[in-house]
Structure formats: structure tokens, C-alpha cells
Design a protein around this motif. Structure first.
Motif: not given
Ligand code: LMR
Length: 330
Positions: A29-33, A43-46, A49-53, A61-64
Motif C-alpha cells: 500500500i503506497k501512501f503518498s502525501h 504522523q497519521g500516515a506513519l 504503517k506501523k499498526l498495519a504492519e 506492507r505500507v510505504e509512506v
């Protein structure tokens, strides 16, 4: 013969290994901002990522990508629709080509404070707005606060007439464009990553942002004054590509939905603290004066900007505006 059979066996074994590898590859999951990491959205995006992984180990896998490093705000929506990113959280000012009713959030002086915003977003109209882009392939997952906007400029702005003739950077929003025209200033649409330079070089003289965006982009270094006007809102809608989201295995989608709800609560709890922390850092920097308006001065800004509502009422819906106003009184 033997050679051919061995080769065939070897190929079949490699295929099985390959498909096994495919079957166990995590969903990326790519999360771009477009903002810095120490802002509410960053902070929300990070945290997402932390909780999902943590909770879906090996499955997701979340890539921010912060700071417009993958896509700037002119391109991120297109990238989502093309499937090049799976999550973005544009400010609510950036949806006008996809949903006119979402323009409600840009109306100046609509919400008295962030608690009213919260009530409206959680209520039936706020929740309905999350679904207004489904036909375009966009699913709204949640709202994240940043906060109320403050005016900044290279001079003191106490009354609307002080802004007359100044060039203000605006997000790509017709409502915000009209808001500055209503005070006889000149709005200039500009993407977020260009604002600092625009202010520094004098392409624009002022802007409107929550403290966290002013501080993280160092705008206060090139603005002598900030007026604590709280005249409008800068919040986000976290959105995903509908096809991607519906195509996720049901158990993963359920878990990610729960994680998003948890992250949203945390972001919305912390956003005001982050803005207050950054306001203090701006004051400590000593370069920028923060002006506070008297009730009478604030009323002048409200009176000058409020006629904008009428221009957008039919696109937004009068009932939705009433519901938002009602959220102030609860
Ligand atoms: C802006 O363009 O000013 C904001 O939308 C940036 C952001 O995402 O907070």
C-alpha cells in the motif's frame, strides 16, 4: 528423454515456488502525501504503517512517501485513480472536481471550532460526504484533522481592508478563490510544495494555513505577521481507489478499516496539540508577530467573507450547510 523429464519437473517445481512466493507476497500500500512527517497528516500516515504492519505481518506492507516526494498535490488524485498509489489524504479543499458538496468544508467562518467540525464529520451528513465519489472510483475512508487556518502576510492584517490588493496563495479551490476576492485581495492557485518559494520571492504576499503547515514549511521565516483568524478549516479526507479496496481479501480489509478508525481517533486527538506546539515554535523563532483579533475585528472578516456561501449554496446543498451550522450549537 531423462533430460527432458528432469527439465519439465524442474520447471514445474520452479512454477510452484514462484506461485507460492506470489501467494505470500505482502500487499503493498503506497501512501503518498505532501506535508512533513511531524505534522498531523505525516504522523497519521506513519501510525497507519506501523499498526498495519504489526497486525498484518507479512500480509501488508505500507510505504509512506511524505513531502510530495512521490506525487505533488496536482498529481496525487490522478495517481490514485491509475493505481500508482493506494492511499492519499488530500485537504478537503482539493476535491471540487470530484464532489461539489465537499466544498462545504472551505466555506469561511462555517465552524466555530474544531469540536464542531468533529461533530459534523461524525454526523450523518459528514459520513454521507465520504461516499460522494464512489461513482468516480474513489472511496472516502475517514476524516483527519489538521486544524483551523490562520492568515499570514508580510504586513499586519487586522481588518479585511488591510488585505486589499495583496496576492494570497490559495489551494486549488473555487471557494477559497472567492473568499479572497470577497476582501478584494488577489488569490493565486499554487501547489503546496511551491508556497515557501512563492512567499520568499514575492510571487505571493500571504497565505492561509494551520500553524503546523506554516511551521513545517518554514513559511514564518518569510512572513512577518500571522493573524490568528481561525477563519476556515484545513482537514483531510483519507481516500483509496475503490476497485483496490473492494478487491482486498475481506479479512484484510476489515482489519485495515479498524486500524484506520484507530489512527483517525489518534490523529484527531493530537492535531490541536501539534498546532499549539508549532505555534509556540514560531513565537520562539522571534521572526513573526502573531496578532489576535478583537471580537469586533473578527466580525468584520466574517461579514466580508460570508457572502461567498451564497455562491456555492446550490452546489453544496442548503441542507448540508444547515447541518454544519447546527454542529456549532450542540
Ligand atoms: C495545502 O495545499 O495548503 C494543504 O492542502 C497541504 C496539506 O496537505 O496540508
Amino acid at each position: 528423454m531423462f533430460k527432458t523429464a528432469t527439465k519439465a519437473l524442474f520447471c514445474a517445481a520452479s512454477l510452484t515456488v514462484a506461485s507460492l512466493a506470489l501467494a505470500t507476497d505482502p500487499i503493498v500500500i503506497k501512501f503518498s502525501h505532501v506535508v512533513a512527517e511531524h505534522t498531523p497528516k505525516g504522523q497519521g500516515a506513519l501510525l497507519f504503517k506501523k499498526l498495519a504492519e504489526e497486525r498484518l505481518p507479512g500480509q501488508v506492507r505500507v510505504e509512506v512517501y511524505p513531502n510530495s516526494s512521490l506525487f505533488g498535490d496536482g498529481k496525487e488524485m490522478e495517481a490514485l485513480l491509475l493505481g500508482d498509489v493506494q492511499l492519499i489524504a488530500p485537504s478537503l479543499a482539493k476535491f471540487e472536481h470530484y464532489s461539489k458538496p465537499i466544498q462545504i468544508f472551505d466555506l469561511p467562518f462555517l465552524f466555530d471550532d474544531i469540536h464542531a467540525v468533529d461533530r459534523f464529520q461524525k454526523g450523518p451528513v459528514g459520513q454521507e460526504l465520504l461516499t460522494t465519489m464512489e461513482s468516480k472510483g474513489i472511496t472516502g475512508l475517514s476524516y483527519w484533522h489538521n486544524g483551523l487556518k490562520q492568515l499570514s502576510a508580510n504586513k499586519a492584517l487586522r481588518e479585511p481592508k488591510d488585505a486589499r490588493g495583496l496576492k494570497f496563495r490559495v489551494q486549488a479551490s473555487a471557494v477559497l478563490d472567492e473568499q479572497f476576492k470577497a476582501i478584494r485581495a488577489n488569490p493565486r492557485k499554487m501547489s503546496f510544495s511551491e508556497v515557501y518559494q512563492g512567499l520568499q520571492t514575492g510571487v505571493v504576499n500571504g497565505a492561509e494555513n494551520p500553524y503546523s503547515n506554516i511551521y513545517s514549511q518554514k513559511m514564518h521565516e518569510v512572513q512577518s505577521h500571522i493573524t490568528e483568524s481561525n477563519h476556515g478549516l484545513l482537514d483531510y479526507m483519507v481516500i483509496t481507489n475503490t476497485e483496490f479496496w473492494k478487491g482486498l481479501p475481506a479479512n484484510i480489509r476489515t482489519e485495515l478499516t479498524a486500524i484506520m478508525a484507530e489512527v483517525s481517533m489518534e490523529v484527531n486527538k493530537q492535531a490541536e496539540n501539534i498546532n499549539q506546539r508549532d505555534k509556540q515554535a514560531i513565537l520562539d523563532g522571534g521572526n513573526t508577530e502573531i496578532l489576535y483579533l478583537t471580537k469586533a475585528e473578527r466580525e468584520k472578516w466574517r461579514k466580508a467573507m460570508k457572502p461567498v456561501w451564497k455562491k456555492f449554496e446550490s452546489d453544496i446543498g442548503a441542507d448540508r450547510i444547515k447541518a454544519a451550522e447546527a454542529a456549532n450549537k450542540q
